[in-house]
Design an enzyme around this catalytic site. Structure first.
Site, PDB file in Angstrom:
ATOM      1  N   ASN A 155     -29.736  -8.325  49.915  1.00 39.08           N
ATOM      2  CA  ASN A 155     -28.743  -8.548  48.861  1.00 39.08           C
ATOM      3  C   ASN A 155     -28.066  -7.241  48.451  1.00 39.08           C
ATOM      4  O   ASN A 155     -26.847  -7.176  48.265  1.00 39.08           O
ATOM      5  CB  ASN A 155     -29.411  -9.185  47.633  1.00 39.08           C
ATOM      6  CG  ASN A 155     -29.441 -10.701  47.701  1.00 39.08           C
ATOM      7  OD1 ASN A 155     -28.632 -11.307  48.399  1.00 39.08           O
ATOM      8  ND2 ASN A 155     -30.360 -11.311  46.992  1.00 39.08           N
ATOM      9  N   ASP A 175     -27.258 -15.469  50.613  1.00 39.96           N
ATOM     10  CA  ASP A 175     -27.250 -16.934  50.608  1.00 39.96           C
ATOM     11  C   ASP A 175     -27.329 -17.495  52.028  1.00 39.96           C
ATOM     12  O   ASP A 175     -28.004 -18.504  52.283  1.00 39.96           O
ATOM     13  CB  ASP A 175     -25.990 -17.455  49.918  1.00 39.96           C
ATOM     14  CG  ASP A 175     -26.041 -17.295  48.407  1.00 39.96           C
ATOM     15  OD1 ASP A 175     -27.128 -16.968  47.882  1.00 39.96           O
ATOM     16  OD2 ASP A 175     -24.992 -17.497  47.753  1.00 39.96           O
ATOM     17  N   ASP A 177     -36.050 -16.279  46.554  1.00 39.86           N
ATOM     18  CA  ASP A 177     -36.523 -16.275  47.944  1.00 39.86           C
ATOM     19  C   ASP A 177     -37.954 -16.801  48.031  1.00 39.86           C
ATOM     20  O   ASP A 177     -38.712 -16.429  48.923  1.00 39.86           O
ATOM     21  CB  ASP A 177     -36.432 -14.869  48.536  1.00 39.86           C
ATOM     22  CG  ASP A 177     -37.273 -13.846  47.783  1.00 39.86           C
ATOM     23  OD1 ASP A 177     -37.532 -14.060  46.587  1.00 39.86           O
ATOM     24  OD2 ASP A 177     -37.670 -12.837  48.389  1.00 39.86           O
TER      25      ASP A 177
END
Length: 313
Positions: A199, A208, A236
């Protein structure tokens, strides 16, 4: 991702609404046997019948190979019904005629039921042991009923599925656990090692996409076992739930297989998976929160042991 029969049984008031759909359809076509079906990847399931017609050889719960059904020939893409008022007419292909004759149906009307995203759910059908006349007004009314039913399906699906990955969510897991807790089971609690860095380096859109790929791999893994399904808890964190108890040796075998399924990634991603495993015995007073906490403790042990591994509670 087809709606599983087990999932449908969790939908609030599904049986009542399905019966209402059939009753309304019966008001429109009173002489017909009306039935509601759903599709899996390979089969059609007869969910509900308006009534039992001894002249038509269909029963609730009947499963038919999808490739052998008439309903599989319906134009779902354009949401067009399939109509055969008399299967003895030349317009009806011989293989479909044989299929309908095998259940003693001489006429057939099939209305496609799709979700908002276009995914096929199943059909609303009308059959008779003699030729029939289906006028356009009746067909249009049935299509309106189907459209309202599809809205209900979508709302229920939102309640049971994770919006990003389409995996089941905690609400669905809680319902299944409540129904199967007395039989014992196993929980694999997964956390992605290195996901935060993805990320940070590549952005949340890439994150995503990674989560969706994880979901796809988990679903394929769960499909290999008839007692398993995958859940996204959030972020996650994922769960693979097995609704039966099995040996520690078998748990290890499945965990190693799962780690292998989640081991291949884009070279730019430094990503692995840690798994915490908790089981609960048959007949005990089990609580989902406790089982998840136990699996989370085992997950922490896997993380501190160097990640990309599994530990038992």
């Amino acid at each position: 991702m087809a709606i599983a029969l087990q999932e449908l049984q969790m939908y609030k008031n599904f049986d009542e609404l399905a019966r209402d759909v059939l009753d309304l359809a019966k008001e429109i076509l009173p002489d017909q046997l009306i039935y509601l079906t759903s599709f899996s990847d390979a089969q059609q399931i007869i969910l509900k019948l308006s009534n039992y017609d001894t002249k038509i050889l269909l029963t609730e719960g009947m499963m038919i190979d999808l490739s052998e059904t008439v309903c599989d020939r319906i134009d779902f893409e354009n949401k067009q019904p399939l109509v055969y008022e008399d299967i003895r007419e030349q317009t009806c292909p011989s293989e479909l005629r044989n299929t309908l004759e095998s259940v003693n149906a001489k006429s057939y009307l099939g209305i496609p039921i799709s979700l908002v995203d276009g995914e096929r759910f199943g059909t609303l059908c009308a059959v008779h042991h003699e030729q029939s006349k289906f006028d356009q007004k009746s067909i249009a009314l049935l299509q309106r009923i189907v459209r309202m039913f599809s809205y209900y399906l979508v709302l229920e699906r939102f309640a049971n599925r994770d919006s990003l990955t389409e995996l089941y969510n905690r609400h669905y897991l809680s319902q299944i656990f409540e129904d199967h807790s007395e039989s014992g089971g196993v929980v694999f609690f997964l956390d992605l090692d290195g996901f935060k860095k993805i990320n940070d380096l590549h952005g949340h859109d890439t994150g995503d996409l990674v989560l969706k790929e994880v979901a796809s791999k988990l679903e394929k893994f769960a499909d290999e076992y008839n007692d398993a399904f995958a859940v996204r808890l959030g972020g996650d964190e994922f769960i693979v739930y097995f609704s039966h108890i099995f040996s520690e040796e078998e748990m290890s075998k499945r965990a190693e297989h799962l780690l292998d399924c989640l081991s291949t990634w884009n070279a730019d991603y430094q990503l692995s998976t840690s798994i915490g495993i908790a089981s609960y015995s048959e007949g005990s007073n089990n609580d989902l929160n406790t089982v998840l906490k136990n699996a989370d403790v085992a997950l922490y042990q896997a993380k501190t042991a160097g990640k990309n591994t599994y530990k038992f509670f």
